[in-house]
Design an enzyme around this catalytic site. Structure first.
Site, PDB file in Angstrom:
ATOM      1  N   ASN A   1       0.859  -1.176   0.000  1.00  9.86           N
ATOM      2  CA  ASN A   1       0.000   0.000   0.000  1.00  9.86           C
ATOM      3  C   ASN A   1       0.896   1.228   0.000  1.00  9.86           C
ATOM      4  O   ASN A   1       1.656   1.447   0.941  1.00  9.86           O
ATOM      5  CB  ASN A   1      -0.919   0.000   1.210  1.00  9.86           C
ATOM      6  CG  ASN A   1      -1.795  -1.231   1.228  1.00  9.86           C
ATOM      7  OD1 ASN A   1      -2.365  -1.608   0.201  1.00  9.86           O
ATOM      8  ND2 ASN A   1      -1.878  -1.890   2.355  1.00  9.86           N
TER       9      ASN A   1
ATOM     10  N   ARG B   1       0.745   4.343   0.514  1.00 10.76           N
ATOM     11  CA  ARG B   1       0.079   5.495   1.126  1.00 10.76           C
ATOM     12  C   ARG B   1       0.188   5.415   2.646  1.00 10.76           C
ATOM     13  O   ARG B   1       0.604   4.397   3.188  1.00 10.76           O
ATOM     14  CB  ARG B   1      -1.407   5.456   0.767  1.00 10.76           C
ATOM     15  CG  ARG B   1      -2.063   4.171   1.273  1.00 10.76           C
ATOM     16  CD  ARG B   1      -3.563   4.199   1.271  1.00 10.76           C
ATOM     17  NE  ARG B   1      -4.103   3.056   1.990  1.00 10.76           N
ATOM     18  CZ  ARG B   1      -4.355   1.872   1.448  1.00 10.76           C
ATOM     19  NH1 ARG B   1      -4.120   1.667   0.172  1.00 10.76           N
ATOM     20  NH2 ARG B   1      -4.837   0.883   2.187  1.00 10.76           N
TER      21      ARG B   1
END
Ligand code: MV4
Length: 504
Positions: A293, A295
């Site tokens: 991920n 982020r």
């Protein structure tokens, strides 16, 4: 060097990022939709600009407008938060092209990890273990997939290359049922991502979902901040996370091996900024890369609690071109943290979203308690965005202390006006399986029922009386400090006894 940051998000995470900017002495710009005129992030920012109508595609997904507002307001950087534009490499590129800093990874790293088949191939080449499955990054036809499937072996999973979060995923038990499931998976992926490509992986059953937080600067320094246990989820929505993971526990060797592999996965795509590597961990403690991920994640506060690192401030420092000021050997996990995601939804009605005005609320406070929220009394929870209204994070020196603290904090928490999943969390943390740390990603959906958990718990006419008193009190704007504990079926003393019996 930027002195003003635009936060391209809403809700609790926008407020979280605004706070980090405030502490760093940076000016802030908020953006908002018509549904969010009264939102906390709008009030908290130095300046705020309207994006458009409530639907995300007309507001928080309008990358063009957001960049325009950044330029007009003199912001030098954009933080995307999570969701919305956070993992759109085209948006990150457009931000850079506009001469602004993107507080996140490079567009190339977002793209490389965004295609799950490319990500698999890239990390495999770097020596990161993946679940056995199809190899390479080209699109595969149904014929090719049907030919490869028996070599991988059943049961297996069809996964969308543009996927993540379980969309377009199908379990396949045998070759006969596979053509139909391929069609269904492709159709779902096409609808969700505009990309019907799929790949195959052997299905790992009874696995846990454990992820590693990493930080990387522009100078090639990468560190990991240990793991988070994320197995407690429902329909691919995480509900409760903790750090450390009770499965990794004091297996420091496993933690360091997973951490080192996570660092290698990040290095494979020249990763810069904060990111998370998701692993599937089987019963024998074998671990496999699932996806990265690219982020800031919802559950980052549990890592902050046990490591003492402010991940959002680190993200901003990294984006300002600073070198990491923490070395791997200085990072220690100390104590235990648990996060409950408080959603405006009804756990007694299939977790249906609940909307309306927050009439009253009383936040838990006190030792070891953190609440990150984007709502307050008077705010209207709308149906346009996800149902997360707050995150309740507790810290304790041991898992037992953290659990008792979460129990206490959930009892203190009062929200009137929308239904919340607080009763669900109360039942989960009182369940023997949670206490014992014995749960996998199937637990909530296959072994847990609110009705069964509620049974044996006394019904509480006192709650109605307590709430009425509380509401009356707040309406007259006197300072109400009534925090009366629920008459729960199990006293904390009994509970501790139970805990100790399990852990003898
Ligand atoms: C898997 C798996 C078992 N075997 N892959 C779900 C979402 C996506 N990130 C990957 N997921 C899974 N991949 C193999 N080869 C089981 C899951 C999975 C899961 C993973 C993490 C957290 C919750 C989950 C719930 C169901 C299935």
């Amino acid at each position: 060097m930027f002195k003003k940051v635009l936060i391209a998000n809403r809700g609790e995470i926008a407020v979280r990022i605004l706070r980090a900017c405030r502490e760093l002495g940076l000016e802030t710009v908020a953006v908002f939709s018509e549904a969010d005129r009264q939102a906390l992030h709008v009030r908290y920012a130095d300046e705020a600009y309207l994006l458009g109508p409530a639907p995300s595609r007309d507001s928080y997904l309008r990358g063009d407008k957001i960049i325009e507002i950044a330029k007009k307001s003199g912001a030098g950087a954009i933080h995307p938060g999570y969701g919305f534009l956070a993992e759109r490499s085209d948006f990150a590129q457009a931000v850079l092209d506009a001469g602004l800093a993107f507080i996140g990874p490079k567009p190339s790293a977002i793209a490389a990890m965004g295609d799950k088949a490319v990500a698999r191939a890239t990390v495999t080449a770097a020596g990161v273990p993946v679940v056995p499955g199809t190899e390479g990054e080209g699109a595969l036809s149904d014929d090719e997939l049907l030919r490869l499937a028996p070599e991988i072996g059943f049961p297996l999973l069809i996964k969308a290359t543009a996927g993540g979060g379980g969309k377009g995923m199908r379990a396949v038990r045998n070759l006969e049922e596979m053509p139909e499931l391929l069609t269904a998976a492709r159709r779902e992926a096409e609808a969700a991502f505009g990309d019907g490509n799929v790949y195959l992986e052997k299905l790992v059953e009874g696995a846990r979902h454990i992820e590693i937080q990493i930080l990387a600067d522009e100078f090639g320094h990468v560190v990991h901040l240990g793991e988070r246990e994320c197995s407690l989820q429902r329909r691919h929505q995480k509900l409760l996370e903790e750090s450390p993971s009770p499965f990794v526990g004091d297996d420091e060797e496993l933690r360091q091996r997973m951490g080192a592999v996570a660092v290698r996965a990040a290095q494979a795509v020249d990763y810069v900024n904060a990111g998370t590597i998701e692993f599937l961990v089987d019963r024998d403690k074998n671990f496999y890369f699932l996806e990265m991920n690219t982020r800031l994640q919802v559950e980052h506060p549990v890592t902050e609690a046990v490591t003492g690192v402010d991940i959002v401030k680190e993200q901003i420092r990294i984006a300002r071109g600073r070198s990491l000021n923490i070395k791997q050997e200085d990072i220690r996990m100390d104590g235990w943290a648990i996060e409950c995601r408080i959603n405006a939804e009804d756990p007694y009605n299939n977790f249906m979203p609940s909307t309306g005005e927050i009439a009253h609320s009383l936040l838990p406070t006190g030792p070891g308690v953190r609440v990150d929220t984007g709502v307050y009394p008077g705010f209207v929870v709308s149906p346009y965005y996800d149902s997360l209204i707050s995150k309740l994070i507790v810290y304790g020196s041991t898992r037992a202390e953290a659990i008792l603290r979460m129990r206490r904090a959930l009892e203190e928490y009062r929200i009137v006006g929308v239904r919340t999943n607080i009763p669900f969390h109360q039942n989960i943390i009182d369940s023997h399986r949670f206490m014992a740390g014995q749960f996998d990603t199937q637990f909530v959906e296959q072994r847990f029922s609110m009705e069964a958990a509620d049974r044996g718990r006394e019904t509480l006419p006192e709650i109605a009386a307590l709430m009425a008193t509380l509401v009356a009190h707040q309406q007259t704007e006197r300072s109400a400090h009534i925090i009366q504990r629920n008459e729960r079926d199990t006293s904390n003393w009994k509970w501790i006894g139970r805990w100790e019996r399990i852990h003898r």
